[in-house]
Design a protein around this motif. Structure first.
Motif, PDB file in Angstrom:
ATOM      1  N   HIS A  67       1.156  -1.065   0.063  1.00 55.13           N
ATOM      2  CA  HIS A  67      -0.032  -0.161  -0.497  1.00 55.13           C
ATOM      3  C   HIS A  67       1.018   1.158  -0.150  1.00 55.13           C
ATOM      4  O   HIS A  67       1.554   1.136   0.358  1.00 55.13           O
ATOM      5  CB  HIS A  67      -1.208  -0.151   0.935  1.00 55.13           C
ATOM      6  CG  HIS A  67      -0.102   0.241   2.470  1.00 55.13           C
ATOM      7  ND1 HIS A  67      -0.377   0.809   3.739  1.00 55.13           N
ATOM      8  CD2 HIS A  67      -0.195  -0.812   3.416  1.00 55.13           C
ATOM      9  CE1 HIS A  67       0.150   0.698   4.663  1.00 55.13           C
ATOM     10  NE2 HIS A  67       1.032  -0.368   4.337  1.00 55.13           N
ATOM     11  N   VAL A 125      -5.649  -4.037   4.200  1.00 56.61           N
ATOM     12  CA  VAL A 125      -6.133  -1.898   4.231  1.00 56.61           C
ATOM     13  C   VAL A 125      -6.657  -1.478   3.602  1.00 56.61           C
ATOM     14  O   VAL A 125      -7.411  -1.466   2.632  1.00 56.61           O
ATOM     15  CB  VAL A 125      -4.473  -1.650   3.454  1.00 56.61           C
ATOM     16  CG1 VAL A 125      -3.958  -0.321   4.175  1.00 56.61           C
ATOM     17  CG2 VAL A 125      -3.095  -3.353   4.449  1.00 56.61           C
ATOM     18  N   THR A 156       3.155   2.544  13.140  1.00 59.42           N
ATOM     19  CA  THR A 156       3.572   2.149  11.428  1.00 59.42           C
ATOM     20  C   THR A 156       4.519   2.227  10.961  1.00 59.42           C
ATOM     21  O   THR A 156       5.473   2.739  11.030  1.00 59.42           O
ATOM     22  CB  THR A 156       1.926   2.467  10.986  1.00 59.42           C
ATOM     23  OG1 THR A 156       2.745   3.393  10.324  1.00 59.42           O
ATOM     24  CG2 THR A 156       0.470   2.116  11.399  1.00 59.42           C
ATOM     25  N   THR A 196      -3.618   6.891   3.384  1.00 65.39           N
ATOM     26  CA  THR A 196      -3.299   5.363   2.356  1.00 65.39           C
ATOM     27  C   THR A 196      -4.659   5.787   1.531  1.00 65.39           C
ATOM     28  O   THR A 196      -5.702   5.974   1.324  1.00 65.39           O
ATOM     29  CB  THR A 196      -4.298   4.159   3.551  1.00 65.39           C
ATOM     30  OG1 THR A 196      -2.880   3.581   4.097  1.00 65.39           O
ATOM     31  CG2 THR A 196      -3.573   3.191   2.101  1.00 65.39           C
TER      32      THR A 196
END
Lengths: 258, 258
Positions: B98, B123, B134, B109
């Motif tokens: 991603h 995700v 993260t 994202t």
DNA sequence: GTTGTCGGTTCATTATTTGAACCATTATTT
DNA sequence: AAATAATGGTTCAAATAATGAACCGACAAC
């Protein structure tokens, strides 16, 4: 004009040519007082719709817009499905290829691949396309719901060039020809010197959800080239349609005619 | 809460799981009267921020958001530059890859490629990622402006799992290790059972403008696999950086250290 | 057939927005 | 170097816009 309308209208001041603006300039262009403008910008900023650069203090469009757009796109990934096809077409034809997304009786250009040539057709993302005078528009109308076609041709139409067809009957005839041929043709109807072909990308319902177009200078276009590009863009649009919906193109086309 | 804040907050009710909502449901979830909600929705609709389906009367996110997001993206086409690399990485690793875009001390994202496997890390696009817990966040911090790092670690940090590191000193050490290694490692710091590696995508200024990550179930991760994925994601991020800025990665890295 | 919920509308009341005048700082002009 | 102009930013009395309870017709659920 409501306060919400005022706030959102500030966002329309940003463009590809004007990605950043200062407070005073935004106020000037919007025609609002600086205090009002700042308050509206703060609201937009709280939701990420604009971001203020820490150094220049200038404002720009923010990630909050990207976030919502990505959520919107997640339902139907037109952009990322079409991208490889766009690139392949741009390489194969050495012309500008662009993808537009259909909204409520509107078309918005969301992806453009320009060829590496000096004489090329420049198309900007983020612009709405007129439906009656562009190849993309005709391709869309050829596969649109009847009420969308009615809405598009129901009001007086703009003549962008001396070649623009503005008579609804003649446009409908062209829409029919587009449907039969599988791709549309627009010879300088929107901009002098530009020749375009386009094809509709169909959704599960059988109606157009987007269009794919090739735009080239007229001087680089023959009848044979036009047909070649037309067939190429139709083939790519068909593949994108099939990839998105998981169904055969013929089945999709049949569904909208029912 | 200002009227503009109220209007925009309605947009946050839409998600990938809830792409459409009716008027009464929107009013209920927002906690506003139906009349107020409708007025706010009409304003949003005038600018294309929401569209109302002609048949179901339900509202959904509109093309106006996509338009502005595309204008924002046109300045720096991170999404379309990264897409082929994402796809290649997803195929090569058979894991979730991603892409996240950096905003003002935030990561959003914007693109996800899931592998065709039952056991995979899911995700969602359109979600902000915490920076401290993260892999993407650490990769970002390793190449962020000092004030952004300060802002990210300046407030009490959330422990999402029992593995989450929340002590700023320890996080900074991990950020240093990320910088040295060229990619970050996160072992269940954000979600149990998920192991991720990520690398920063650098802009012309030498700072991170996005990150690329590979997320996999811990049960499918060995030390060797982690290193392999890390190197792969670092190589891809480097190529994306070079493609976007037209400069060598080493030169970009040096610029931010100046 | 009855009841509940939908999307939608109205207008007296309430709350929010407005912008002229002001500020310190920076940029431009003289 | 000094003067002037323009910047981003702030305040609060006055002005304007927004609000939501009560209502409507149509449709869905029981």
């Amino acid at each position: 004009m409501s306060t919400v309308d005022k706030a959102i209208s500030l966002l329309d001041l940003f463009s590809i040519d004007t990605p950043e603006l200062g407070l005073s300039e935004i106020a000037r262009r919007a025609g609002y007082d600086k205090a009002t403008t700042r308050r509206l910008l703060l609201s937009l900023s709280r939701h990420g719709f604009v971001e203020q650069d820490a150094e220049t203090r200038h404002y720009r469009l923010g990630a909050g817009l990207t976030r919502l757009a990505r959520i919107r796109e997640a339902r139907l990934p037109l952009l990322q499905t079409a991208l490889p096809f766009l690139r392949d077409l741009a390489i194969a034809t050495s012309e500008t290829v662009h993808l537009s997304e259909a909204g409520n009786a509107s078309l918005l250009t969301v992806l453009v691949e320009h060829p590496a040539r000096a004489n090329r057709v420049n198309v900007n993302v983020g612009e709405y396309l007129p439906l009656h005078s562009t190849a993309s528009g005709l391709a869309y109308l050829a596969h649109a719901r009847p009420d969308a076609v009615k809405a598009a041709l129901g009001n007086p139409l703009t003549a962008f060039t001396s070649h623009t067809v503005t008579e609804p009957g003649a446009i409908l005839a062209e829409v029919e020809a587009t449907r039969a041929r599988g791709y549309s043709i627009m010879d300088q109807g929107f901009e002098d010197g530009v020749f375009s072909v386009a094809a509709a990308i169909l959704g599960s319902g059988g109606y157009a959800i987007g269009t794919l177009a090739i735009a080239a200078p007229v001087v680089r276009t023959t009848k044979a080239l036009a047909a070649e590009r037309g067939q190429a863009v139709a083939a790519a649009a068909r593949q994108i349609s099939e990839r998105l919906s998981g169904e055969g193109f013929g089945a999709l086309r049949k569904r909208a005619s029912a």
